[in-house]
Design a protein around this motif. Structure first.
Motif: not given
Length: 498
Positions: A54-60, A98-100, A158-160, A186-201
């Motif tokens: 996956t190459k991405v180091d993140l935590e929820i 992706f927003i700086p 990591q930084t953006l 999507s039947i029986g599931n959320y219609i939208i899922r969102t993840q806000v990923n905050i970088f070190k910067c």
């Protein structure tokens, strides 16, 4: 995914024809807002994407449900889908902004203030976009029960800027909410899922995964535009128009469905091909072999056609193609402005249809012909054709369109069909949540076997084409000398940031 054949009668004439040997392409028209909110403990917030692939180091750091700020009235609790929603493939469409951190706010401020503000304003606009907080009941209805939008926050180690130096498709997908994946129903599931990923910067990667049962590309943009306006405190209010089911009512007795061949069952390969303004000028200097118009090719026509040509040529290297073997291009067309009278810009739902055209890669292919055939197929998605799709009288039209599309797919080996969609001129790079505009907007594939998605580059008037093929086709495609004379493979989005 967003597609449909138009002018099925022409398709029928092609299917009955024996003239497969022609070298020209042939047209086929074919309580406030938090619910189940919690901060994860140390053992729970382990690196979700820690495996090497996956190459991405993140935590929820939190998972929450964002509900509308006021409950949906009882008389709006059942939302009817249109017939276009009804037979749309039931997949989730991933999207990334992706927003700086242009204000150089501290990471703690980004987490504590910006993210909180995003949740509050999302809750506010959900009162207007209330079906999105509901649950898909079946192919005909959404139960508007205010279950909300699944909302996740994550910290990226990591930084953006570092992330955007080499952002391949797999890496970006590592920032998506963990469930559902693109092919989950999507039947029986959320219609939208969102993840806000905050970088070190302090930069943010805002990723959404939305059900295609109700949300097409324009609908997603309207939602994001409304959310950004609310976050800015703008007096501009976007009020969604739910006219789809009134104009194109659903049909419980629909006889046909979309061909399954367009959906992936095996591993896919996705890469980006960027055409700068100089390359586009050279492509657009070529003539278009079209009887309907002598104007120069558009950016969409020019880039889609050279990609289609290279994809068709790659297919011939991995499968046997004879002079009678077709390769299909489906160009997604927004109906809103083409209807008479035009549908409101704020119209919500799947209001798109596909214009189809065929080439025969076993014979010689030339760009003027490919561009001309694409233009002519799209031109046939006009107000007259859209009128034939309206109301209950349009049910038979849809049945015939779906029947013809299945017949066409039966003619193609392994579904040799490239689906083209575009956000050119959409304004996606103008979205501003109050701390600056995005520096990269990325359109991910949602499970289509062969697909090209076009978007602007941040600056310079270029086009970014995100292309998905099978791995063996991509290996040949990405080395196509004609394509590489115009496009750069997987450049960093940072090259467009001044």
């Amino acid at each position: 995914m967003k597609w449909l054949f138009s002018a099925y009668k022409t398709t029928e004439r092609f299917l009955n024809s024996q003239q497969y040997h022609q070298t020209r392409s042939s047209s086929l028209y074919y309580s406030r807002f938090y619910s189940s909110s919690r901060i994860l403990n140390a053992s729970e917030s382990s690196n979700r994407l820690s495996d090497s692939s996956t190459k991405v180091d993140l935590e929820i750091i939190s998972r929450e449900t964002i509900k509308p700020s006021s409950p949906t009235p009882r008389h709006l609790r059942t939302f009817n889908l249109s017939i276009l929603d009804q037979f749309m493939v039931d997949v989730y469409v991933p999207f990334a902004f992706f927003i700086p951190n242009t204000n150089n706010d501290s990471v703690s401020d980004v987490v504590n203030k910006r993210s909180k503000h995003l949740k509050e304003t999302l809750s506010e606009i959900l009162t207007r976009f209330y079906p999105f907080a509901g649950e898909v009941k079946d192919n005909l209805q959404i139960e508007c029960n205010d279950q909300g939008i699944y909302y996740t926050e994550a910290r990226v180690n990591q930084t953006l800027q570092d992330f955007l130096r080499h952002p391949d498709d797999e890496k970006v997908r590592g920032l998506l909410p963990e469930n559902p994946n693109t092919t989950t129903s999507s039947i029986g599931n959320y219609i939208i899922r969102t993840q806000v990923n905050i970088f070190k910067c302090g930069g943010i990667g805002l990723l959404t995964s939305t059900s295609h049962k109700i949300i097409d590309g324009h609908t997603n943009y309207m939602l994001m535009k409304a959310w950004a306006a609310a976050a800015q405190g703008s007096p501009e209010t976007i009020s969604p128009s739910f006219v789809g089911a009134e104009i194109f009512p659903n049909n419980m007795s629909l006889e046909y469905s979309l061909p399954s061949k367009i959906l992936a069952t095996k591993t896919l390969s996705t890469k980006r091909f960027v055409f700068d303004s100089n390359s586009l000028a050279l492509l657009k200097a070529q003539p278009v072999a079209s009887a309907s118009s002598a104007r120069p090719p558009s950016r969409m026509e020019a880039t889609t056609s050279i990609i289609w040509k290279a994809a068709a040529q790659a297919a011939t290297k991995v499968r046997q193609f004879g002079p009678q073997s077709p390769h299909v291009l489906l160009s997604m067309v927004d109906l809103r402005k083409r209807a008479s009278p035009p549908l409101p810009e704020e119209s919500i739902g799947n209001l798109v249809i596909a214009a189809g055209t065929i080439c025969f890669p076993g014979c010689q292919l030339d760009l003027p012909t490919l561009m001309g055939q694409q233009r002519e197929s799209i031109a046939k998605i006009n107000d007259i054709h859209i009128e034939s799709m309206k109301g209950e009288k349009g049910h038979e039209t849809f049945n015939e369109i779906l029947r013809a599309s299945n017949q066409l797919m039966d003619l193609t080996a392994e579904g040799d069909c490239l689906v083209a969609t575009s956000l050119l001129n959409s304004g996606a790079y103008e979205l501003d949540f109050g701390w600056g505009k995005p520096i990269w907007v990325y359109l991910m594939n949602h499970g289509i076997v062969r697909r090209v998605a076009l978007n602007e580059t941040l600056t310079g008037g270029g086009v970014e084409a995100i292309v998905t093929l099978s791995p063996d086709e991509m290996e040949i495609f990405e080395c196509n000398p004609e394509l590489l004379s115009y496009a750069t493979v997987d450049p960093s989005p940072l090259r467009f940031v001044h």
